[in-house]
Design a protein around this motif. Sequence first.
Motif, PDB file in Angstrom:
ATOM      1  N   ARG A   1      38.552  42.173  47.849  1.00  0.00           N
ATOM      2  CA  ARG A   1      38.049  43.426  47.265  1.00  0.00           C
ATOM      3  C   ARG A   1      36.763  43.872  47.938  1.00  0.00           C
ATOM      4  NH1 ARG A   1      39.346  46.740  44.585  1.00  0.00           N
ATOM      5  NH2 ARG A   1      37.254  47.614  44.567  1.00  0.00           N
ATOM      6  N   ARG A   2      35.901  42.883  48.221  1.00  0.00           N
ATOM      7  CA  ARG A   2      34.618  43.251  48.790  1.00  0.00           C
ATOM      8  C   ARG A   2      34.807  43.854  50.182  1.00  0.00           C
ATOM      9  NH1 ARG A   2      31.734  38.613  47.997  1.00  0.00           N
ATOM     10  NH2 ARG A   2      31.511  39.265  45.847  1.00  0.00           N
ATOM     11  N   ASP A   3      35.721  43.246  50.973  1.00  0.00           N
ATOM     12  CA  ASP A   3      36.005  43.794  52.311  1.00  0.00           C
ATOM     13  C   ASP A   3      36.509  45.223  52.190  1.00  0.00           C
ATOM     14  OD1 ASP A   3      37.350  40.640  53.415  1.00  0.00           O
ATOM     15  OD2 ASP A   3      35.301  41.427  53.464  1.00  0.00           O
ATOM     16  N   PHE A   4      37.387  45.406  51.213  1.00  0.00           N
ATOM     17  CA  PHE A   4      37.956  46.738  51.022  1.00  0.00           C
ATOM     18  C   PHE A   4      36.874  47.736  50.641  1.00  0.00           C
ATOM     19  CE2 PHE A   4      40.934  49.939  50.296  1.00  0.00           C
ATOM     20  CZ  PHE A   4      40.595  50.598  49.132  1.00  0.00           C
TER      21      PHE A   4
ATOM     22  N   LEU B   1      45.107  54.678  51.988  1.00  0.00           N
ATOM     23  CA  LEU B   1      44.932  53.328  52.545  1.00  0.00           C
ATOM     24  C   LEU B   1      45.067  52.245  51.475  1.00  0.00           C
ATOM     25  CD1 LEU B   1      41.991  53.109  55.098  1.00  0.00           C
ATOM     26  CD2 LEU B   1      44.233  52.034  55.263  1.00  0.00           C
ATOM     27  N   MET B   2      45.163  52.690  50.218  1.00  0.00           N
ATOM     28  CA  MET B   2      45.180  51.715  49.128  1.00  0.00           C
ATOM     29  C   MET B   2      46.530  51.038  49.014  1.00  0.00           C
ATOM     30  SD  MET B   2      42.989  53.812  46.348  1.00  0.00           S
ATOM     31  CE  MET B   2      43.067  52.556  45.092  1.00  0.00           C
ATOM     32  N   SER B   3      46.746  50.088  49.898  1.00  0.00           N
ATOM     33  CA  SER B   3      47.997  49.342  49.856  1.00  0.00           C
ATOM     34  C   SER B   3      47.667  47.866  49.895  1.00  0.00           C
ATOM     35  CB  SER B   3      48.856  49.737  51.045  1.00  0.00           C
ATOM     36  OG  SER B   3      48.134  49.470  52.230  1.00  0.00           O
ATOM     37  N   GLY B   4      48.691  47.044  49.819  1.00  0.00           N
ATOM     38  CA  GLY B   4      48.489  45.610  49.902  1.00  0.00           C
ATOM     39  C   GLY B   4      47.588  45.105  48.777  1.00  0.00           C
ATOM     40  N   PRO B   5      46.732  44.112  49.068  1.00  0.00           N
ATOM     41  CA  PRO B   5      45.926  43.485  48.022  1.00  0.00           C
ATOM     42  C   PRO B   5      45.041  44.482  47.274  1.00  0.00           C
ATOM     43  CG  PRO B   5      45.803  42.240  50.056  1.00  0.00           C
ATOM     44  CD  PRO B   5      46.532  43.520  50.374  1.00  0.00           C
TER      45      PRO B   5
ATOM     46  N   ILE C   1      39.906  35.182  37.115  1.00  0.00           N
ATOM     47  CA  ILE C   1      40.926  36.238  37.177  1.00  0.00           C
ATOM     48  C   ILE C   1      40.637  37.189  38.341  1.00  0.00           C
ATOM     49  CG2 ILE C   1      41.781  38.306  35.976  1.00  0.00           C
ATOM     50  CD1 ILE C   1      41.650  36.700  33.359  1.00  0.00           C
ATOM     51  N   LEU C   2      39.374  37.571  38.523  1.00  0.00           N
ATOM     52  CA  LEU C   2      39.035  38.471  39.637  1.00  0.00           C
ATOM     53  C   LEU C   2      39.311  37.804  40.979  1.00  0.00           C
ATOM     54  CD1 LEU C   2      35.768  40.238  38.420  1.00  0.00           C
ATOM     55  CD2 LEU C   2      38.129  41.059  38.329  1.00  0.00           C
ATOM     56  N   ALA C   3      39.042  36.503  41.078  1.00  0.00           N
ATOM     57  CA  ALA C   3      39.343  35.783  42.323  1.00  0.00           C
ATOM     58  C   ALA C   3      40.847  35.761  42.570  1.00  0.00           C
ATOM     59  CB  ALA C   3      38.791  34.362  42.251  1.00  0.00           C
TER      60      ALA C   3
ATOM     61  N   ALA D   1      41.909  39.087  43.827  1.00  0.00           N
ATOM     62  CA  ALA D   1      41.451  39.291  45.207  1.00  0.00           C
ATOM     63  C   ALA D   1      42.110  38.332  46.181  1.00  0.00           C
ATOM     64  CB  ALA D   1      39.923  39.129  45.257  1.00  0.00           C
ATOM     65  N   GLY D   2      42.790  37.310  45.663  1.00  0.00           N
ATOM     66  CA  GLY D   2      43.410  36.319  46.530  1.00  0.00           C
ATOM     67  C   GLY D   2      42.396  35.381  47.159  1.00  0.00           C
TER      68      GLY D   2
END
Lengths: 104, 424
Positions: free
Chosen positions: B6-9, B22-26, B344-346, B349-350
């Motif tokens: 999420r942070r990278d995004f 661009l909001m695809s994938g994770p 849960i947030l982790a 975010a994977g």
Amino acid sequence: MRIALIALIFMAPLSLGALPASAQETSPGGQLAQACTSCHGLQGRSLGAVPSLAGRPAADLVALLKTFRDAPNEATIMNRITRGYTDDEIAALAAYFSAMSPTP
Amino acid sequence: MIKLSRRDFVAAAAAGLAAPLLMSGPARAATAAKVVVIGGGFGGASIARYLRRNSPDLSVTLVERDKQFTTCPFSNGVIGGLWSIADVTFTYDGIAAAGVTVVHDTATTIDADKKTVALAGGTVLDYDYLVVSPGIQFVWDSIEGYSAEAAEIMPHAWQAGPQTTLLRNQLEAMDDGGLVVIGVPAVPFRCPPGPYERATLIANYLTQSKPKSKIMILDANESFAKQPLFEEAWKNLYPGMVEWIPGSQSGIVMSVDTSTMTVSTSFDDYQPAVANIIPAQRAGQIAIDAGLDAGQGFCAINPATFESTVHKGIYVLGDATIAGAMPKSGFSANNQAKACGAAILADIAGTEFTPAKLINVCYSFAKADYAFEVVDVFEVAGDTINLVFDDNRFTPEGASDEVHQSEAKYAHSWYENITAEMFG
């Protein structure tokens, strides 16, 4: 409405993104700090007699916490709590709270 | 494959590289993730706020039966007349304002396979992550003759609200010289020091208003939380008023008869003017119905994430859990909620989740300007949660008035801060 929603989705993360990684609640220091904030207030801004921690210099917080832990001189809850934390954990907590703004 | 956190995004979005398409994938998964929280007490309110604070695009729905919440912490002060029920009662307006969808209804059925929660009102909510924080329910038949109806005459006041007010009113109506009985169940129960703080604050009230009265604690246990500190307060502040009878000395409440106001142990019958009967407890019914307790009465959890050991994707918080050394307290539930929220947030975010140490602090009042405390620091150890240290966790015995006064001030500040975090 749709524009407003998109703006919301993007604006909120942007404001979070402005903080350094160590200042996130989900960072290692931020995660540890969530146990402290139950008494010291969200992000270290306390509403009452428990001291605020937000924005205090990290070096001061480290020195204070280590004094509580290693050289207690009066009966206070912090003498007891700090015994549970390592030097590294104290440093991470100090880094988190020093990065918080003293005002919301 | 490189996982986009999420942070990278967010960083990419901040750099102007991202557009909605661009909001695809994770990232898309994160945006679309739905969390449902059952129960708006210390666990549920804390995690709902935590998730919205740290992932403002997450969909969080809180299912809560009641329109307002009266905290069990500080409710003994209402019973003792130190402050009012309004001072310990909160609405869900602050939680709704934080972007949580608050649904006032009762969750009736969890389908762990379909990932849905059915509500009594007919709504069916689907979830990606479910947090169950239902608190306790009473095991009424643990005491013969006791029931929800009997509790209108012999209140438990162990779920705060109307029961708290009822017990306070009974104490106010009681004549001087009356006997107050407090029946305490065998551990585990919600708020281990609670019955003894209650006895102490009732003693404070009676000493001022009805000094010929007596308080008898009929206890199924042989010892209790902060025992030396309570006994010190009883001896110094309220000499001769509080009597504690452990289980081995016929302290176990076996039956009650509300028609004759009789409370019976194995050998003795008492006819108190006021009977505060606290029955045995187990996890809230929705947790039992979903099988989350695996027949044990309370729910086993992964000690790092608080995910149920029975159902993947369902997390359990607070008094309903079996959480190693963590007591059933509002403070514990609040700390568990934030750990669970981070987990849960982790997961969304994977990223990998590493648990941090947790704390429980419990203040007890002996009078308005006299409090003492126990503090616990916890760490995950294998499949359980242990104390980091076991010794010197309490306010020292023989502490000065100044120490007790500052502990009372800190207790108020704790309460103000933790309730602001949840309901402010």
